[in-house]
Scaffold this motif. Sequence first.
Motif: not given
Length: 293
Positions: A21-45
Amino acid sequence: MARVAFIGLGNMGGGMAANLAKAGHDVHAFDLSEEALAKAKKAGCLVCDSAADAVKGAEAIVTMLPAGRHVEQVYADSVFGNAERTAVLIDCSTIDVETARRVADAASAKGLTAVDAPVSGGIAAAAAGTLTFMVGGSRSGFERAQGFLEDMGKTVIHAGGNGAGQAAKICNNMLLGATMIATCEAFVLAEKLGLDPQTFYDIASVSSGQSWSMTSYCPVPGVGPESPADRDYAGGFAAALMLKDLRLAMEAASSVDAQAPMGARAAELYQRFSDAGSGGLDFSGIIKALGAK
C-alpha cells in the motif's frame, strides 16, 4: 500501480501488505482476524469481507498463510473461481515443496500463473520492507511477480521452477537452526570455561567460527548488535516456526533420501524446547535450554 489482493495478514503478512500500500498499490486485504484487518485498514489497505472479494479484479494475488493445506484450500475455494486470467498468484507462505508444485499445477490447469515466494528476514524485515524472497516458478512468472516482491523486500532471487523457492527456504532454515544451536553451545561452553561472552564474541566474530547467528543475531544479551536476546527473547522468529521449517526440511530430506543428521538433531532440540512451553520465544532462546545462566 496495480490492484493487489493480499490474503493472510499475520505478523509477516500485515507488514508486507502495508508496504504494498505504501508503494502505491490498491491493496484489497482479507484475514480471519478482525484485529489484523483493522491494522491493514490503518496501513492504507481496503479490507474485504472474504478472500473471494479480495481476489476479484486483482492483477496480483499474494497469500501468506500458516501451512500448505491452508494455501490449497484458499486457492480452491476463493482464488481459482474468482481470479482474472491475467493475474499472477504469489504464495509467500512457507510450505512443503510437493504442495507448492501441486498448487502451481492446479493453477496452470485453470490458465493461471503461480509462483512460490517464501521469505527470509522475520517480522522486523517484513515491516521495514527488507525481506529476501526466494522464488520458484517459470521465468515469465518470476518476471511478472518481481515488481510486487521488490515493493516488499530488498532481495528477490529466482531459484528455479515451481517448488524451488520452498526448497531454498527450508534448506536455508535448516542451516540456520543448526547453526544457532552450535552458536549457543559455543557461548555456553566459553562461559563455563571462564571466557567473558563479549571477549569470546570479539574473537569468534572475526575468526573461522563466525556466522550470521553470531554476528547479526547473537543469542547472548548485551553482546553484538541488538537482537531478541536483548528483549528476553521476545519477538523475532518464534521457535515454533523454526520447528515447523525443520520438520519440512526433514520431510523433504526423507522424500529424496538425503542425509541430514545435524538438521534432524536440531529438529529434536527445537521440539523439546517447544514442548517445554518455549515455542513462543525467539528461536535463539534455545540457549536457555543448553545451560546458559
